[in-house]
Design an enzyme around this catalytic site. Structure first.
Site, PDB file in Angstrom:
ATOM      1  N   GLU A 154       4.202  -1.608   3.986  1.00  0.00           N
ATOM      2  CA  GLU A 154       3.431  -2.399   4.950  1.00  0.00           C
ATOM      3  C   GLU A 154       3.790  -3.875   4.985  1.00  0.00           C
ATOM      4  O   GLU A 154       2.935  -4.735   5.192  1.00  0.00           O
ATOM      5  CB  GLU A 154       1.932  -2.251   4.678  1.00  0.00           C
ATOM      6  CG  GLU A 154       1.439  -0.828   4.881  1.00  0.00           C
ATOM      7  CD  GLU A 154      -0.066  -0.714   4.899  1.00  0.00           C
ATOM      8  OE1 GLU A 154      -0.728  -1.559   4.294  1.00  0.00           O
ATOM      9  OE2 GLU A 154      -0.573   0.215   5.546  1.00  0.00           O
ATOM     10  N   GLU A 189       0.484   7.458   6.173  1.00  0.00           N
ATOM     11  CA  GLU A 189      -0.907   7.315   5.717  1.00  0.00           C
ATOM     12  C   GLU A 189      -1.852   7.445   6.901  1.00  0.00           C
ATOM     13  O   GLU A 189      -1.531   7.015   8.011  1.00  0.00           O
ATOM     14  CB  GLU A 189      -1.151   5.929   5.072  1.00  0.00           C
ATOM     15  CG  GLU A 189      -0.451   5.710   3.754  1.00  0.00           C
ATOM     16  CD  GLU A 189      -0.740   4.325   3.162  1.00  0.00           C
ATOM     17  OE1 GLU A 189      -1.850   3.795   3.382  1.00  0.00           O
ATOM     18  OE2 GLU A 189       0.163   3.784   2.515  1.00  0.00           O
TER      19      GLU A 189
HETATM   20  C1  GAL Z   1      -2.884   1.109   3.260  1.00  0.00           C
HETATM   21  C2  GAL Z   1      -2.017   0.845   2.044  1.00  0.00           C
HETATM   22  C3  GAL Z   1      -2.457   1.659   0.846  1.00  0.00           C
HETATM   23  C4  GAL Z   1      -3.924   1.577   0.677  1.00  0.00           C
HETATM   24  C5  GAL Z   1      -4.568   2.057   1.927  1.00  0.00           C
HETATM   25  C6  GAL Z   1      -6.053   2.111   1.826  1.00  0.00           C
HETATM   26  O1  GAL Z   1      -2.801   0.081   4.167  1.00  0.00           O
HETATM   27  O2  GAL Z   1      -0.688   1.148   2.320  1.00  0.00           O
HETATM   28  O3  GAL Z   1      -1.814   1.216  -0.316  1.00  0.00           O
HETATM   29  O4  GAL Z   1      -4.287   0.265   0.395  1.00  0.00           O
HETATM   30  O5  GAL Z   1      -4.218   1.199   2.985  1.00  0.00           O
HETATM   31  O6  GAL Z   1      -6.543   2.909   2.855  1.00  0.00           O
END
Ligand code: GAL
Length: 746
Positions: A388, A453
């Site tokens: 990110e 994710e």
């Molecule tokens: C994302 C990140 C993860 C975690 C997640 C929480 O943005 O890549 O490491 O922090 O959010 O939902």
């Protein structure tokens, strides 16, 4: 003959202080504690502690002898991982330093050691403070790093001339023929009349293919080609592994024998957007995994690392895991190879990119990761971008080049949260959170694309949250996976995340946990976990059925009239006591694309009234049918009183090395054996025999469950763990035996 690799984990001395001169040969060790590795610089309760608590400098020392017969050989010390900066001294001399806690490093200590009866000393200063100059740190990070020599250490004895590395790659797999290249790198002095003999050996010990090549003068890199006909291939559903033995032979003496396991398979992302393994498309269905555990952070031994892979594959039914956001224990990857769990492995980093020195460490981390792991068949892609982060053209161009140079067989990905960020990688890997609460993800905006994710912070859910939240959490995961299954040119998607994890002060619920897992921090399932499990093929992984309910009347819960059942069966029958009240097909209207859509029953239509169920102490049973026959069942009954505690150790036998350990799950059940989801009761433990307890004592159960770990001492024997609670009668017991170390160690 060849190499010897000796376990170097036991009988260390440890002090959680930064003492001056602790590297010196003669140093007062009376305040040091005897420990084994993997070791956490500090242990914690499972929540409510701070990152400052592990951010300090500590020292590890170990006395060791090097056998006389190793004289004239090379002696290396190999660390799998030290958090975060390690300075290594041998016999009072500085040997080297390594920055970054997620990758291995080694030092040649030949010239520092003495042989025979001499007591050598290795001293390691471990700096686990915050290092803004080393990835992933520099700004905020949403996970804890912890500290210590938290992975294994090995002593490697090699001949002067030896094999440094072997790279095994399947260039082509077509018409049942595998074309394989093996590149062997030699290090050391020139040897005459040398040869490389490479053999691919099957599980029965039969050499299936072999090639022998003369080494020309001064040649350091030998490339061999082999063709294998009808090889047994590696695939998540049939993960066949071969042993490869590479021997360096000179004047008929074996100078080195480098062995490893690998699989025969190819991976690629097609122009149609699909992921292919061995030329066949496979939808990737996964979750993200952080490597940290309750109480000890990353410092869990191989057994517990391996167990995580089993949980992901068999309890969560996944075919893929992302090792967010760094390379994880080799033993975890070894287990993924064995059981067929694909891995997207990435470099350490979280949103922040530092200065040139910081970037140089990131590049080094990438090299170390690929060189360590490129023979693992489970890995299908390298993550070459700081998770990110914003675009940095030159940096990421170079990162892609490094990865492609070190491994031509796998694509690169780079995880981002900006849709319009520059794509320098082979696959656009995107964290897609925006529409998750509507059960949606976006369509691919690139040809080769996957979602890395979703969910996570959009809907944190605790195992002991109310029923409604647990159901909605599970439903959203199901809806999003359904969407990705419905988008043919999306290669796959992994949710955030598998397990709740400890995080730094800025993130999570204020108690230093991100409750983003489909399992809790002890790896115990929330409802969403059962959804994932229900997506695994029943013929390969077993039929499954789970009723997502606590029998709470509809006027109290939004999802009240609907009964959600996760199952990979063809049909589900619902029974009220022995009476069949409904037989239903999966809900393909709301979940048109999932391999195994959930089943939804209307309680009204089934004439099930939870009040009556509870008053009459009735039962509700879901029976999953395959080919019209019962394949799996799950029964719910009204909850009674806390009746007893159950202790379930994952293993009954450990190695008495002082670090080996196993999880022991504690649950409180009623007379029917149902876990009581709101029984957050305290449980106290007593441990007897050759074991140590890792965990809170007393431990307050969450959702009627919890876990502690039992660790071996250095003495073989029996461990008895006893648990009691004021709320139940009697005592629960678990027995674990520990046996003598059965591997070579120093
Ligand atoms: C994302 C990140 C993860 C975690 C997640 C929480 O943005 O890549 O490491 O922090 O959010 O939902």
């Amino acid at each position: 003959m060849g190499r010897e690799v000796l376990n170097f984990n036991v009988d260390w001395l440890y002090i959680p202080e930064n003492l001056n001169d602790a590297y010196k040969f003669d140093f007062d060790e009376s305040n040091f504690e005897v420990v084994s590795l993997p070791h956490a610089n500090k242990t914690f309760p499972h929540h409510y502690f701070k990152e400052e608590d592990y951010r300090f400098v500590s020292w590890y020392r170990k006395h060791f002898k090097v056998d006389e017969r190793y004289k004239g050989k090379k002696v290396y010390i190999y660390f799998e991982g030290v958090m975060t900066v390690a300075k290594v001294y041998v016999n009072g001399e500085f040997v080297g330093e390594h920055k970054g806690g997620y990758t291995p490093f080694e030092f040649d200590i030949t010239e520092y050691v003495k042989y025979g009866d001499f007591e050598n000393l290795i001293a390691v200063q471990v700096d686990s403070r915050e290092h803004k100059d080393i990835p992933p740190e520099g700004y905020l990070v949403d996970y804890m790093l912890f500290g210590g020599i938290y992975r294994n250490v090995w002593l490697k004895i090699l001949n002067d001339t030896h094999i440094k590395d072997v790279y095994f790659v399947v260039d082509k797999l077509q018409d049942s023929v595998a074309e394989i290249s093996i590149t062997t790198t030699i290090e050391g002095k020139e040897v005459r009349n040398a040869k490389i003999l490479t053999e691919v050996i099957n599980k029965e010990g039969v050499v299936c293919s072999s090639v022998i090549t003369d080494i020309k003068e001064m040649q350091k890199e030998i490339v061999q080609q082999i063709k294998m006909e009808n090889p047994l291939t590696w695939h998540p559903d049939h993960p066949y592994l071969y042993n490869v033995s590479v021997k360096l032979i000179a004047e008929s003496e074996i100078l080195d024998n480098y062995t490893f396991r690998t699989g025969i398979r190819t991976v690629h992302f097609g122009d149609d957007g699909k992921f292919y393994i061995n030329g066949e498309p496979l939808k990737l269905r996964g979750l993200n995994r952080h490597q940290t555990f309750p109480y000890v952070g990353g410092a869990m031994p191989d057994r517990v690392q391996r167990k995580d892979a089993d949980i992901l594959k068999y309890e969560l039914g996944l075919n893929y895991v992302r090792t967010s956001h760094y390379s994880q224990a080799v033993s975890f990857l070894d287990r993924c190879d064995e059981i067929g769990l694909l891995v997207f492995e990435e470099i350490p980093g979280w949103q922040h990119i530092g200065d040139e020195n910081w970037k140089n460490i990131a590049k080094e981390n990438l090299r170390e990761m690929i060189l360590r792991d490129r023979n693992h068949p489970c890995i299908f892609m390298w993550g070459v971008r700081i998770n990110e982060s914003l675009d940095e053209h030159d940096f990421y161009k170079e990162m892609n080049e490094i990865a492609h140079k070190l491994d031509r067989s796998r694509p690169t990905g780079g995880v981002r949260y900006l849709r319009d960020s520059e794509k320098l990688e082979d696959v656009f890997t995107y964290n897609d959170f925006i529409y998750n609460l509507e059960g949606k993800i976006q369509l691919p905006n690139h040809k080769k694309y996957m979602v890395t994710e979703y969910m996570g912070h959009m809907y944190p859910t605790k195992s002991y949250d109310n029923l409604n939240r647990l159901i909605t959490h599970a439903r959203l995961h199901a809806l999003i996976q359904d969407k990705q299954y419905g988008i043919p040119n999306m290669a796959g998607a992994s949710g955030w995340c598998a397990f709740d994890y400890n995080t730094t002060s800025a993130f999570g619920s204020g108690d230093n946990i991100c409750y983003h897992g489909v399992c809790d921090i002890f790896r115990l399932p929330k409802f969403a976990a059962h959804f994932y499990r229900s997506q695994a093929d029943p013929h390969l992984y077993g039929p499954y059925v789970f009723i997502a309910s606590y029998l709470i009347p509809s006027f109290e819960e939004e999802n009240g009239d609907k009964l959600l059942v996760f199952s990979n069966c063809e049909e589900v029958e619902l029974y009220l006591n022995d009476k069949l009240v409904a037989r239903q097909m999966p809900n393909r209207i709301d979940f048109p694309s999932l391999p195994y859509p959930p089943f939804e029953f209307s309680l009204k239509e089934c004439r099930i009234d939870y009040i009556e169920v509870r008053v009459n102490n009735a039962s509700i049973t879901a029976i999953g049918l395959i080919d019209g026959k019962e394949a799996a069942r799950h029964t719910l009954r009204p909850y009674g009183k806390p009746h007893k505690l159950i202790l379930s150790p994952d293993d009954n036998e450990l190695i008495a090395d002082g670090a080996d350990c196993t999880r022991v799950v504690i649950s409180v059940v009623d007379e029917n054996g149902s876990i009581l989801p709101y029984a957050n009761i305290p449980v106290s433990f007593e441990i007897e025999g050759e074991g140590q307890l890792i965990g809170e004592n007393p431990l307050v159960l969450e959702a009627g469950r919890g876990a502690v770990y039992v660790k071996s001492t250095r003495k073989p024997g029996e461990i008895i763990l006893k648990a009691r609670s004021h709320y139940v009668e009697g005592e629960a017991m678990a027995n674990v035996n520990t046996k003598k170390i059965d591997f070579p160690y120093v």
